[in-house]
Design an enzyme around this catalytic site. Structure first.
Site, PDB file in Angstrom:
ATOM      1  N   ASP A   1      28.875  37.179  37.328  1.00  0.00           N
ATOM      2  CA  ASP A   1      29.396  36.938  38.918  1.00  0.00           C
ATOM      3  C   ASP A   1      28.565  35.594  39.223  1.00  0.00           C
ATOM      4  OD1 ASP A   1      30.940  39.288  39.177  1.00  0.00           O
ATOM      5  OD2 ASP A   1      28.992  40.544  39.164  1.00  0.00           O
TER       6      ASP A   1
ATOM      7  N   THR B   1      55.891  43.081  40.351  1.00  0.00           N
ATOM      8  CA  THR B   1      54.824  42.247  40.331  1.00  0.00           C
ATOM      9  C   THR B   1      53.598  42.643  39.444  1.00  0.00           C
ATOM     10  OG1 THR B   1      55.433  41.182  42.373  1.00  0.00           O
ATOM     11  CG2 THR B   1      53.132  40.615  41.850  1.00  0.00           C
TER      12      THR B   1
ATOM     13  N   THR C   1      32.070  50.503  45.146  1.00  0.00           N
ATOM     14  CA  THR C   1      30.587  51.213  45.430  1.00  0.00           C
ATOM     15  C   THR C   1      30.046  50.577  46.573  1.00  0.00           C
ATOM     16  OG1 THR C   1      30.113  49.618  43.456  1.00  0.00           O
ATOM     17  CG2 THR C   1      30.579  51.746  42.817  1.00  0.00           C
TER      18      THR C   1
ATOM     19  N   ASP D   1      55.893  47.084  42.146  1.00  0.00           N
ATOM     20  CA  ASP D   1      55.917  47.402  41.046  1.00  0.00           C
ATOM     21  C   ASP D   1      56.070  46.276  39.933  1.00  0.00           C
ATOM     22  OD1 ASP D   1      55.603  49.654  42.260  1.00  0.00           O
ATOM     23  OD2 ASP D   1      57.418  50.742  41.433  1.00  0.00           O
TER      24      ASP D   1
ATOM     25  N   ASP E   1      50.446  45.347  43.956  1.00  0.00           N
ATOM     26  CA  ASP E   1      51.461  44.720  44.630  1.00  0.00           C
ATOM     27  C   ASP E   1      52.751  45.724  44.287  1.00  0.00           C
ATOM     28  OD1 ASP E   1      53.279  42.659  45.549  1.00  0.00           O
ATOM     29  OD2 ASP E   1      51.534  41.390  45.052  1.00  0.00           O
TER      30      ASP E   1
ATOM     31  N   ASP F   1      38.476  41.819  35.862  1.00  0.00           N
ATOM     32  CA  ASP F   1      38.294  42.675  37.029  1.00  0.00           C
ATOM     33  C   ASP F   1      39.185  42.069  38.138  1.00  0.00           C
ATOM     34  OD1 ASP F   1      37.503  44.584  38.845  1.00  0.00           O
ATOM     35  OD2 ASP F   1      35.590  44.027  39.465  1.00  0.00           O
ATOM     36  N   MET F   2      40.745  42.030  38.132  1.00  0.00           N
ATOM     37  CA  MET F   2      41.498  41.501  39.012  1.00  0.00           C
ATOM     38  C   MET F   2      42.063  42.671  40.034  1.00  0.00           C
ATOM     39  SD  MET F   2      41.910  38.378  38.544  1.00  0.00           S
ATOM     40  CE  MET F   2      40.033  38.347  38.424  1.00  0.00           C
ATOM     41  N   LYS F   3      41.594  43.962  40.049  1.00  0.00           N
ATOM     42  CA  LYS F   3      42.076  44.971  40.958  1.00  0.00           C
ATOM     43  C   LYS F   3      43.561  44.667  41.511  1.00  0.00           C
ATOM     44  CE  LYS F   3      37.302  45.711  42.543  1.00  0.00           C
ATOM     45  NZ  LYS F   3      36.641  44.616  41.892  1.00  0.00           N
TER      46      LYS F   3
ATOM     47  N   GLN G   1      25.316  47.136  47.534  1.00  0.00           N
ATOM     48  CA  GLN G   1      25.689  48.303  46.850  1.00  0.00           C
ATOM     49  C   GLN G   1      25.275  49.525  47.582  1.00  0.00           C
ATOM     50  OE1 GLN G   1      28.101  48.448  44.757  1.00  0.00           O
ATOM     51  NE2 GLN G   1      28.055  46.514  43.246  1.00  0.00           N
TER      52      GLN G   1
END
Length: 237
Positions: free
Chosen positions: A20, A78, A124, A76, A74, A69-71, A194
């Site tokens: 990060d 895509t 979190t 289906d 969208d 970690d793109m989470k 957090q």
């Protein structure tokens, strides 16, 4: 990813360091400092949008494990097309928000590959009031468990949740799925933004398969010592 495989992994393989940082140069420096101690890294939005995707591919091509970690969330089609290209990048893990249709699309797109798809349950950084403000009718714990059940049924490879919920999630998903827990803070450290945090040792005892640790390592004056201290906490669990 099987439960047997997870149990056989060393603690070094179960520690994921979150890169990060704002630039690839800083990420490269962190990786150099942690060489031989850390073998698994997370790359999220901050670094991804500063050249981090190419950096992720470069690390992966050299045998380093990467949790992207793109989470994703969208329509289906895509989601599926994004997952197909991420498979080609050689990533180890990828996050999808735990919406049933998105998860099903991702699972189909990744079928036959080694990519472990992780369902993001509840961030979190969110507590009960945050979940209410977002319009959900469940408290965070209940929502995490509901989404864990949905992820299991969708065929996902694992769950991302707070280590405080890991024990309950593990009872739902069984021994075979990954339970990946961010919000890990060494004993006595600052919690930052957090809200649902747990120490490394407690996370392992709760059933976490992988621990994601960012700032306590990458912001440390001696990153190597910080990582080794966390690994010691994990091994003593």
């Amino acid at each position: 990813m099987t439960g047997g495989t997870m149990q056989a992994q060393s603690m070094q393989e179960r520690l994921i360091v979150g890169l990060d940082v704002p630039t690839v140069r800083e990420a490269e420096q962190a990786v150099r400092e942690l060489d031989g101690v850390v073998s698994f890294y997370k790359i999220g939005y901050q670094l991804a949008f500063a050249g981090g995707l190419d950096f992720a591919s470069e690390l992966a091509s050299g045998g380093t494990k990467i949790f992207l970690d793109m989470k994703l969330l969208d329509i289906d089609h895509t989601v599926a097309k994004g997952v197909e290209n991420i498979v080609k990048m050689g990533m180890t893990m990828l996050t999808i928000h735990a919406y049933p249709k998105a998860m099903l699309a991702a699972v189909e797109a990744a079928r036959g590959s080694d990519l472990c798809l992780l369902a993001v349950s509840v961030l979190t950084s969110m507590d009960e009031q945050d979940v209410i403000d977002a319009g959900y009718e469940y408290d965070p714990h209940t929502l995490v468990l509901r989404r864990s059940e949905q992820a299991l049924h969708a065929g996902m490879g694992g769950i991302v949740c707070s280590a405080a919920e890991a024990e309950a999630v593990r009872r739902i998903v069984g021994p075979d799925l990954a339970v990946v827990t961010p919000g890990i803070r060494p004993t006595g450290s600052d919690h930052g933004d957090q809200k649902r945090v747990v120490t490394p040792g407690q996370a392992i005892r709760n059933g976490s398969s992988h621990l994601v640790v960012g700032r306590p390592i990458v912001a440390a004056a001696n990153k190597r010592e910080a990582a080794e201290a966390i690994l010691d906490e994990m091994r003593s669990a």
